[in-house]
Every structure is written in C-alpha cells, then in structure tokens.
Design an enzyme around this catalytic site. Structure first.
Site, PDB file in Angstrom:
ATOM      1  N   GLU A   1       0.842  -1.196   0.000  1.00 52.74           N
ATOM      2  CA  GLU A   1       0.000   0.000   0.000  1.00 52.74           C
ATOM      3  C   GLU A   1       0.882   1.253   0.000  1.00 52.74           C
ATOM      4  O   GLU A   1       1.968   1.247   0.571  1.00 52.74           O
ATOM      5  CB  GLU A   1      -0.916  -0.054   1.239  1.00 52.74           C
ATOM      6  CG  GLU A   1      -1.860   1.090   1.403  1.00 52.74           C
ATOM      7  CD  GLU A   1      -2.845   1.273   0.262  1.00 52.74           C
ATOM      8  OE1 GLU A   1      -2.383   1.542  -0.872  1.00 52.74           O
ATOM      9  OE2 GLU A   1      -4.057   1.178   0.489  1.00 52.74           O
ATOM     10  N   ASP A   2       0.409   2.302  -0.635  1.00 52.34           N
ATOM     11  CA  ASP A   2       1.189   3.539  -0.633  1.00 52.34           C
ATOM     12  C   ASP A   2       1.037   4.280   0.688  1.00 52.34           C
ATOM     13  O   ASP A   2       2.011   4.768   1.252  1.00 52.34           O
ATOM     14  CB  ASP A   2       0.833   4.441  -1.830  1.00 52.34           C
ATOM     15  CG  ASP A   2      -0.662   4.691  -1.945  1.00 52.34           C
ATOM     16  OD1 ASP A   2      -1.448   3.987  -1.285  1.00 52.34           O
ATOM     17  OD2 ASP A   2      -1.059   5.594  -2.701  1.00 52.34           O
TER      18      ASP A   2
ATOM     19  N   ASP B   1      -4.137   5.829   5.893  1.00 52.02           N
ATOM     20  CA  ASP B   1      -4.729   7.080   6.343  1.00 52.02           C
ATOM     21  C   ASP B   1      -5.743   6.716   7.440  1.00 52.02           C
ATOM     22  O   ASP B   1      -5.364   6.484   8.583  1.00 52.02           O
ATOM     23  CB  ASP B   1      -5.362   7.725   5.103  1.00 52.02           C
ATOM     24  CG  ASP B   1      -5.661   9.199   5.268  1.00 52.02           C
ATOM     25  OD1 ASP B   1      -5.884   9.634   6.399  1.00 52.02           O
ATOM     26  OD2 ASP B   1      -5.691   9.917   4.259  1.00 52.02           O
TER      27      ASP B   1
ATOM     28  N   PHE C   1      -1.546  16.755   3.056  1.00 56.24           N
ATOM     29  CA  PHE C   1      -1.991  16.079   1.836  1.00 56.24           C
ATOM     30  C   PHE C   1      -0.792  15.870   0.918  1.00 56.24           C
ATOM     31  O   PHE C   1      -0.168  16.833   0.472  1.00 56.24           O
ATOM     32  CB  PHE C   1      -3.076  16.877   1.121  1.00 56.24           C
ATOM     33  CG  PHE C   1      -3.769  16.038   0.083  1.00 56.24           C
ATOM     34  CD1 PHE C   1      -4.835  15.230   0.434  1.00 56.24           C
ATOM     35  CD2 PHE C   1      -3.325  16.036  -1.237  1.00 56.24           C
ATOM     36  CE1 PHE C   1      -5.454  14.414  -0.527  1.00 56.24           C
ATOM     37  CE2 PHE C   1      -3.932  15.235  -2.188  1.00 56.24           C
ATOM     38  CZ  PHE C   1      -5.003  14.423  -1.825  1.00 56.24           C
TER      39      PHE C   1
ATOM     40  N   ARG D   1       0.763  11.756 -10.010  1.00 51.52           N
ATOM     41  CA  ARG D   1       1.231  10.400  -9.679  1.00 51.52           C
ATOM     42  C   ARG D   1       2.654  10.156 -10.174  1.00 51.52           C
ATOM     43  O   ARG D   1       3.380   9.349  -9.603  1.00 51.52           O
ATOM     44  CB  ARG D   1       0.320   9.344 -10.319  1.00 51.52           C
ATOM     45  CG  ARG D   1      -1.071   9.252  -9.715  1.00 51.52           C
ATOM     46  CD  ARG D   1      -1.727   7.945 -10.150  1.00 51.52           C
ATOM     47  NE  ARG D   1      -3.172   7.938 -10.005  1.00 51.52           N
ATOM     48  CZ  ARG D   1      -3.820   7.580  -8.887  1.00 51.52           C
ATOM     49  NH1 ARG D   1      -3.136   7.221  -7.820  1.00 51.52           N
ATOM     50  NH2 ARG D   1      -5.135   7.585  -8.848  1.00 51.52           N
TER      51      ARG D   1
HETATM   52  C1  PRP Z   1      -5.823   6.005  -1.208  1.00 48.74           C
HETATM   53  C2  PRP Z   1      -4.525   5.296  -0.896  1.00 48.74           C
HETATM   54  C3  PRP Z   1      -4.957   4.137  -0.064  1.00 48.74           C
HETATM   55  C4  PRP Z   1      -6.139   4.662   0.678  1.00 48.74           C
HETATM   56  C5  PRP Z   1      -5.733   5.015   2.059  1.00 48.74           C
HETATM   57  O1  PRP Z   1      -6.376   5.397  -2.308  1.00 48.74           O
HETATM   58  O2  PRP Z   1      -3.882   4.871  -2.078  1.00 48.74           O
HETATM   59  O3  PRP Z   1      -5.338   3.036  -0.843  1.00 48.74           O
HETATM   60  O4  PRP Z   1      -6.602   5.824  -0.035  1.00 48.74           O
HETATM   61  O5  PRP Z   1      -6.774   5.617   2.771  1.00 48.74           O
HETATM   62  P1  PRP Z   1      -7.524   4.979   4.013  1.00 48.74           P
HETATM   63  O6  PRP Z   1      -6.489   4.437   4.953  1.00 48.74           O
HETATM   64  O7  PRP Z   1      -8.237   6.179   4.566  1.00 48.74           O
HETATM   65  O8  PRP Z   1      -8.466   3.947   3.539  1.00 48.74           O
HETATM   66  P2  PRP Z   1      -7.468   6.062  -3.275  1.00 48.74           P
HETATM   67  O9  PRP Z   1      -8.809   5.520  -2.900  1.00 48.74           O
HETATM   68  O10 PRP Z   1      -7.258   7.529  -3.295  1.00 48.74           O
HETATM   69  O11 PRP Z   1      -7.153   5.414  -4.678  1.00 48.74           O
HETATM   70  P3  PRP Z   1      -5.818   5.437  -5.584  1.00 48.74           P
HETATM   71  O12 PRP Z   1      -4.792   4.601  -4.870  1.00 48.74           O
HETATM   72  O13 PRP Z   1      -6.263   4.815  -6.860  1.00 48.74           O
HETATM   73  O14 PRP Z   1      -5.377   6.874  -5.740  1.00 48.74           O
END
Ligand code: PRP
Length: 175
Positions: free
Chosen positions: A99-100, A103, A152, A165
C-alpha cells in the site's frame, strides 16, 4: 499539473534508500523457497510495488487488486468498493499487501479481511507512508516506510484528482 503548488517532503533518493532497507528486511523475514505474493493496491501503490519487488531477494508473485474508498474527494467517505479482483488464488500463500499510504485504515482493514477469507498462509502489510493521526480503524502494518504528519501528499503514485502520480518525489500539495 501545477509544480508551483507542491513542495518536496521525501526526495526520490530517500524513498529509494528506504525501500532498499525494507526489501532487505522482508528478504530476511521470509524463508527461502516459497514465493511471496506481493499484492498491489491500485492505483497509488504501483510505484512502491514495482520498486519494492526489485528490492526483495526472494521469489515473488505480483498481482493487483483495485479498491476505491475516496472517489474524487480528498477525505475518506468510509465507503469501500472492490473495482478489480486478483487474477490468482492466494490459498496457502504468504501474502504481502503493498500500500502507498495508510490514512483512516478503512481500505486496509477491509482488504485484509477480504483476503484472509481466502485462506492464505499469512497476510502482512507493507505501507510506504503512515499517517497515524488520521486512523479510524486499527491496522497492523508490518513494514512502514515513513511516518508522516497529516499533510496532503502527492507523487510517487499518490494523486490529487488523478494528477501528480508521476512525480519522483513525495510532495506536500499546498491548498
Ligand atoms: C488512497 C490510498 C490508499 C487509501 C488510504 O487510495 O492509495 O489506498 O486511499 O486511505 P484509508 O487508509 O483512509 O483507507 P485512493 O482511494 O485515493 O485510490 P488510488 O490509490 O487509486 O489513488
């Protein structure tokens, strides 16, 4: 993409150095002879998935899963949706979710639950970034790249409205 709106938080070299450390740690933690299933959460984790895979000195499998929790907004709606499933079975496998950013923890707590129902041998999480201040659901993250403040961030896979990205650095996006 407006470069005047971003300032560097983690430069590319620092990200790559930390990924080499994580790769060494993961290689050390997993036994030889069994592949590690590196599951990339689309789309933000693609860069980390690709770089971490190359830093791991073990047999790996690479697969991708699509989960959406944010829509186009900056804040989590709390809604989670599976948009693309894995191509392979993970039954009996050692799974490492890539995971990136963690949050609220909503995405990972949901996904870990979904994957555990498929009877893998183990499931761990590797997250490049962790924002503990924002946590709503507890998540155990075995490998964390950097703990960051509640700003952010964009770049290195992370987006704002699908932009930024492809930045090599992780940057803070000014409002
Ligand atoms: C973002 C990020 C994680 C998630 C984290 O994804 O890449 O997957 O939100 O947030 P959380 O801990 O509050 O659940 P996003 O839904 O923005 O999709 P993306 O990775 O395609 O940009």
């Amino acid at each position: 993409m407006d470069r005047s709106k971003v300032r560097v938080l983690l430069p590319a070299e620092k990200i790559q150095a930390r990924i080499r450390e994580l790769g060494a740690q993961i290689s050390n933690d997993y036994p030889d002879g069994r592949p590690i299933y590196l599951i990339c959460i689309l789309k933000g984790a693609v860069m980390f998935h690709a770089d971490l895979a190359r830093a791991i000195d073990r047999s790996v499998r690479m697969d991708f899963i699509g989960i959406s929790s944010y829509g186009k907004n900056k804040t989590s709606s709390g809604e989670v949706r599976l948009t693309k499933d894995l191509d392979t079975s993970i039954e009996g496998a050692d799974v490492l979710i890539i995971e990136d950013i963690v949050d609220s923890g909503i995405t990972l707590s949901y996904l870990k639950h979904v994957l555990e129902q498929r009877r893998p041998r183990s499931v761990r999480i590797a997250a490049l970034l962790d924002k503990p201040e924002r946590r709503l659901r507890p998540v155990e993250v075995a490998y964390v790249g950097f703990t960051i403040p509640d700003e952010f961030v964009v770049g290195y896979g992370l987006d704002y409205a699908e932009e930024y990205r492809n930045l090599r650095d992780i940057c803070i996006l000014d409002p």
